[in-house]
Scaffold this motif. Structure first.
Motif, PDB file in Angstrom:
ATOM      1  N   ALA A   1      53.032   1.628  -5.600  1.00 10.33           N
ATOM      2  CA  ALA A   1      53.969   2.755  -5.645  1.00 10.33           C
ATOM      3  C   ALA A   1      53.314   4.036  -5.147  1.00 10.33           C
ATOM      4  CB  ALA A   1      54.497   2.934  -7.064  1.00 10.33           C
ATOM      5  N   ALA A   2      52.059   4.239  -5.515  1.00  9.42           N
ATOM      6  CA  ALA A   2      51.343   5.444  -5.080  1.00  9.42           C
ATOM      7  C   ALA A   2      51.179   5.470  -3.560  1.00  9.42           C
ATOM      8  CB  ALA A   2      49.984   5.514  -5.764  1.00  9.42           C
ATOM      9  N   LYS A   3      51.035   4.281  -2.966  1.00  7.35           N
ATOM     10  CA  LYS A   3      50.898   4.186  -1.510  1.00  7.35           C
ATOM     11  C   LYS A   3      52.126   4.764  -0.805  1.00  7.35           C
ATOM     12  CE  LYS A   3      50.789   0.096   0.859  1.00  7.35           C
ATOM     13  NZ  LYS A   3      50.305  -1.248   1.144  1.00  7.35           N
ATOM     14  N   PHE A   4      53.278   4.732  -1.469  1.00 10.57           N
ATOM     15  CA  PHE A   4      54.525   5.235  -0.904  1.00 10.57           C
ATOM     16  C   PHE A   4      54.986   6.509  -1.602  1.00 10.57           C
ATOM     17  CE2 PHE A   4      54.408   0.709  -0.021  1.00 10.57           C
ATOM     18  CZ  PHE A   4      54.611   0.713   1.344  1.00 10.57           C
ATOM     19  N   ASN A   5      54.034   7.170  -2.285  1.00 10.51           N
ATOM     20  CA  ASN A   5      54.316   8.424  -2.991  1.00 10.51           C
ATOM     21  C   ASN A   5      55.469   8.259  -3.986  1.00 10.51           C
ATOM     22  OD1 ASN A   5      53.607  11.077  -3.522  1.00 10.51           O
ATOM     23  ND2 ASN A   5      55.116  11.894  -2.088  1.00 10.51           N
TER      24      ASN A   5
ATOM     25  N   LEU B   1      61.199   5.337  -4.140  1.00 11.01           N
ATOM     26  CA  LEU B   1      61.800   4.019  -4.378  1.00 11.01           C
ATOM     27  C   LEU B   1      62.376   3.395  -3.116  1.00 11.01           C
ATOM     28  CD1 LEU B   1      63.551   4.546  -7.823  1.00 11.01           C
ATOM     29  CD2 LEU B   1      61.413   3.362  -7.326  1.00 11.01           C
ATOM     30  N   ARG B   2      62.952   4.190  -2.255  1.00 10.72           N
ATOM     31  CA  ARG B   2      63.506   3.642  -1.008  1.00 10.72           C
ATOM     32  C   ARG B   2      62.405   3.064  -0.125  1.00 10.72           C
ATOM     33  NH1 ARG B   2      68.920   5.040  -0.570  1.00 10.72           N
ATOM     34  NH2 ARG B   2      69.522   6.811  -1.851  1.00 10.72           N
ATOM     35  N   ALA B   3      61.277   3.757  -0.050  1.00 10.37           N
ATOM     36  CA  ALA B   3      60.154   3.271   0.759  1.00 10.37           C
ATOM     37  C   ALA B   3      59.536   2.014   0.144  1.00 10.37           C
ATOM     38  CB  ALA B   3      59.099   4.357   0.903  1.00 10.37           C
TER      39      ALA B   3
ATOM     40  N   TYR C   1      61.130  -0.179  -1.745  1.00  7.63           N
ATOM     41  CA  TYR C   1      62.102  -1.249  -1.513  1.00  7.63           C
ATOM     42  C   TYR C   1      62.019  -1.752  -0.068  1.00  7.63           C
ATOM     43  CZ  TYR C   1      66.559  -3.662  -1.003  1.00  7.63           C
ATOM     44  OH  TYR C   1      67.515  -4.594  -0.733  1.00  7.63           O
ATOM     45  N   ALA C   2      61.946  -0.828   0.885  1.00  3.35           N
ATOM     46  CA  ALA C   2      61.859  -1.221   2.297  1.00  3.35           C
ATOM     47  C   ALA C   2      60.604  -2.056   2.552  1.00  3.35           C
ATOM     48  CB  ALA C   2      61.861   0.015   3.187  1.00  3.35           C
ATOM     49  N   ASP C   3      59.492  -1.677   1.937  1.00  5.29           N
ATOM     50  CA  ASP C   3      58.257  -2.440   2.102  1.00  5.29           C
ATOM     51  C   ASP C   3      58.384  -3.840   1.501  1.00  5.29           C
ATOM     52  OD1 ASP C   3      55.360  -2.624   2.809  1.00  5.29           O
ATOM     53  OD2 ASP C   3      55.183  -2.852   0.623  1.00  5.29           O
ATOM     54  N   LEU C   4      59.005  -3.935   0.323  1.00  3.90           N
ATOM     55  CA  LEU C   4      59.184  -5.250  -0.308  1.00  3.90           C
ATOM     56  C   LEU C   4      60.107  -6.143   0.524  1.00  3.90           C
ATOM     57  CD1 LEU C   4      59.471  -4.189  -4.057  1.00  3.90           C
ATOM     58  CD2 LEU C   4      57.537  -5.322  -2.936  1.00  3.90           C
ATOM     59  N   LYS C   5      61.180  -5.565   1.070  1.00  5.17           N
ATOM     60  CA  LYS C   5      62.091  -6.350   1.918  1.00  5.17           C
ATOM     61  C   LYS C   5      61.394  -6.795   3.197  1.00  5.17           C
ATOM     62  CE  LYS C   5      65.782  -7.306   1.076  1.00  5.17           C
ATOM     63  NZ  LYS C   5      66.260  -8.508   0.377  1.00  5.17           N
ATOM     64  N   LYS C   6      60.552  -5.920   3.774  1.00  7.54           N
ATOM     65  CA  LYS C   6      59.797  -6.270   4.976  1.00  7.54           C
ATOM     66  C   LYS C   6      58.850  -7.430   4.677  1.00  7.54           C
ATOM     67  CE  LYS C   6      56.045  -4.428   7.457  1.00  7.54           C
ATOM     68  NZ  LYS C   6      55.059  -3.430   7.333  1.00  7.54           N
ATOM     69  N   SER C   7      58.167  -7.349   3.541  1.00  9.09           N
ATOM     70  CA  SER C   7      57.247  -8.409   3.135  1.00  9.09           C
ATOM     71  C   SER C   7      58.005  -9.729   2.925  1.00  9.09           C
ATOM     72  CB  SER C   7      56.524  -8.009   1.854  1.00  9.09           C
ATOM     73  OG  SER C   7      55.728  -9.052   1.372  1.00  9.09           O
ATOM     74  N   GLU C   8      59.173  -9.635   2.291  1.00  9.91           N
ATOM     75  CA  GLU C   8      59.997 -10.820   2.058  1.00  9.91           C
ATOM     76  C   GLU C   8      60.407 -11.454   3.383  1.00  9.91           C
ATOM     77  OE1 GLU C   8      64.549 -11.096   0.922  1.00  9.91           O
ATOM     78  OE2 GLU C   8      63.351 -10.545  -0.826  1.00  9.91           O
ATOM     79  N   THR C   9      60.846 -10.635   4.332  1.00  8.07           N
ATOM     80  CA  THR C   9      61.267 -11.132   5.647  1.00  8.07           C
ATOM     81  C   THR C   9      60.113 -11.817   6.371  1.00  8.07           C
ATOM     82  OG1 THR C   9      62.884  -9.352   5.795  1.00  8.07           O
ATOM     83  CG2 THR C   9      62.312 -10.449   7.839  1.00  8.07           C
ATOM     84  N   GLU C  10      58.928 -11.219   6.293  1.00 10.83           N
ATOM     85  CA  GLU C  10      57.750 -11.813   6.932  1.00 10.83           C
ATOM     86  C   GLU C  10      57.394 -13.159   6.309  1.00 10.83           C
ATOM     87  OE1 GLU C  10      54.830  -8.758   6.454  1.00 10.83           O
ATOM     88  OE2 GLU C  10      55.625  -7.550   8.106  1.00 10.83           O
TER      89      GLU C  10
END
Length: 67
Positions: free
Chosen positions: A17-21, A24-26, A28-37
């Motif tokens: 979470a700290a990596k994205f300050n 929550l939107r950032a 979530y976007a990172d988790l969805k990107k990871s899921e897609t990969e």
């Protein structure tokens, strides 16, 4: 009561979470990107059930009665 596994998971979650300050939107976007990969790499993905499961036993009915 402290559990070392819970503490480790919380510290990893906080670092992510700290990596994205804590945006929550950032996050979530990172988790969805990871899921897609992972799906593209061939890892299985299980979709959530479309209907709420019905308890089959008395224990399940009493265990989930307050939800």
């Amino acid at each position: 009561m402290n559990d070392e596994i819970i503490d480790e998971v919380r510290s990893i979650r906080d670092a992510h979470a700290a990596k994205f300050n804590y945006d929550l939107r950032a996050i979530y976007a990172d988790l969805k990107k990871s899921e897609t990969e992972r799906v593209a790499a061939g890892h299985p993905f299980v979709s959530p059930p479309s209907e709420i499961p019905v308890p089959k036993t008395v224990l399940q009915r009493t265990r989930f009665a307050r939800r």
